[in-house]
Design an enzyme around this catalytic site. Structure first.
Site, mmCIF file in Angstrom:
data_model
loop_
_atom_site.group_PDB
_atom_site.id
_atom_site.type_symbol
_atom_site.label_atom_id
_atom_site.label_comp_id
_atom_site.label_asym_id
_atom_site.label_seq_id
_atom_site.Cartn_x
_atom_site.Cartn_y
_atom_site.Cartn_z
ATOM 1 N N HIS A 85 -72.343 188.251 -31.033
ATOM 2 C CA HIS A 85 -71.272 189.422 -30.735
ATOM 3 C C HIS A 85 -71.571 190.013 -31.957
ATOM 4 O O HIS A 85 -70.892 191.316 -32.246
ATOM 5 C CB HIS A 85 -69.416 189.023 -30.633
ATOM 6 C CG HIS A 85 -69.785 188.901 -29.337
ATOM 7 N ND1 HIS A 85 -70.032 189.532 -28.317
ATOM 8 C CD2 HIS A 85 -69.093 187.242 -29.127
ATOM 9 C CE1 HIS A 85 -69.269 188.098 -26.687
ATOM 10 N NE2 HIS A 85 -69.097 187.178 -27.670
ATOM 11 N N GLN A 93 -69.153 174.858 -27.870
ATOM 12 C CA GLN A 93 -68.539 176.018 -27.667
ATOM 13 C C GLN A 93 -68.143 175.814 -25.488
ATOM 14 O O GLN A 93 -69.153 176.664 -25.382
ATOM 15 C CB GLN A 93 -68.739 177.358 -27.660
ATOM 16 C CG GLN A 93 -68.437 178.126 -28.663
ATOM 17 C CD GLN A 93 -67.716 179.267 -29.224
ATOM 18 O OE1 GLN A 93 -68.796 180.415 -30.112
ATOM 19 N NE2 GLN A 93 -67.639 180.013 -28.533
ATOM 20 N N GLU A 120 -65.562 177.101 -22.669
ATOM 21 C CA GLU A 120 -65.185 178.584 -22.494
ATOM 22 C C GLU A 120 -65.060 179.522 -21.247
ATOM 23 O O GLU A 120 -64.625 180.329 -21.506
ATOM 24 C CB GLU A 120 -65.296 179.472 -23.811
ATOM 25 C CG GLU A 120 -67.115 179.484 -24.076
ATOM 26 C CD GLU A 120 -67.352 179.864 -25.331
ATOM 27 O OE1 GLU A 120 -66.723 180.677 -25.900
ATOM 28 O OE2 GLU A 120 -68.762 180.521 -24.687
ATOM 29 N N ASP A 160 -62.166 183.555 -24.208
ATOM 30 C CA ASP A 160 -63.265 183.397 -22.956
ATOM 31 C C ASP A 160 -63.178 182.963 -21.602
ATOM 32 O O ASP A 160 -63.340 183.622 -19.990
ATOM 33 C CB ASP A 160 -64.803 183.182 -22.801
ATOM 34 C CG ASP A 160 -65.852 184.464 -23.897
ATOM 35 O OD1 ASP A 160 -65.514 185.085 -23.679
ATOM 36 O OD2 ASP A 160 -65.785 184.061 -25.404
#
Length: 254
Positions: free
Chosen positions: A49, A151, A153, A179
């Site tokens: 991001h 991750q 999520e 998320d």
């Protein structure tokens, strides 16, 4: 502290106590270096991001190491090239977002490890290998000690959690609460009972497998509760937001 010593020191800490880091979206490596002088344990340099390029990441990694801050790059996704390129910078860990299946977990590990632990693309003329001046065998052995953080999520990842946790070769299971909230139709409600219940469910399964737990936090209170719940890899907020909030506090104090 040398690179192997920094790696071993952090891994030892991570196995025995809660470690605190932040996400970074800056494009200024001075901010990364300054973060290290604060006493933080690690920094997650964000390519999912964040706006920083791979060239900038090389300088961020150098800056982190210069202030004894453990550098981890969050790659754009489960992509062998992105994962390998992140580690080529000399980052001592790679964080892979949006892992939803055991197959994706295997692909992430495979991309982050050299044979016999994986099939990472080989080039020893990179920053991680001191541009070819590090002994080849030493480089391959040291590189295979880098942290791999996965991750999970989303609801699909939770559905496949048992299979993901059975994959060999990763070090930390990271829960992304934002998320997670999005995946159950409650975007941003990270403190909702539903999100907290899902995090607890994930944490219990990971701890039963002896896997280190990580999570994102955006409050000091949540840092403490995560620590009490057995999370040893706690990523608090984002550097630019921390900076902005500190200035707001300064303005309010006048």
């Amino acid at each position: 502290m040398s690179q192997p010593n920094l790696l071993n020191h952090f891994k030892t800490q991570l196995n025995h106590q809660a470690c605190l880091g932040i996400f970074s979206k800056t494009t200024d490596s001075n901010v990364v270096e300054a973060a290290g002088y604060s006493g933080l344990d690690f920094i997650i340099l964000d390519m999912e991001h964040g706006p920083a390029t791979l060239e900038t990441m090389h300088n961020h990694v150098r800056a982190a190491k210069s202030s004894q801050l453990f550098p981890i790059i969050r790659a754009k996704g489960v992509d062998a090239h992105a994962i390998g390129s992140a580690l080529d910078t000399g980052a001592l860990g790679v964080q892979v977002p949006n892992v939803s299946t055991a197959q994706q977990a295997k692909e992430a590990v495979n991309a982050a490890r050299f044979h016999p632990k994986g099939m990472r693309g080989v080039c020893r003329f990179v920053a991680a290998a001191n541009f070819g001046t590090l002994d080849k065998q030493t480089y391959f052995e040291q590189a295979n000690e880098a942290l791999v953080i996965l991750q999970v999520e989303g609801v699909e990842g939770i559905k496949n959690l048992d299979e993901i946790l059975s994959v060999v070769g990763f070090d930390v299971l990271f829960i992304g609460p934002y998320d997670l909230s999005q995946s159950i139709g409650r975007p941003g409600e990270v403190d909702s009972p539903e999100v907290l219940a899902l995090m607890k469910q994930i944490a219990e399964k990971a701890k039963a497998k002896g896997i280190i737990l990580g999570a994102f936090s955006d409050s000091l209170e949540r840092n403490q509760s995560l620590k009490q719940e057995g999370f040893n890899y706690i990523a608090y907020s984002v550097d630019l937001n921390i900076f902005s909030n500190a200035l707001s506090d300064l303005v309010r104090g006048i």
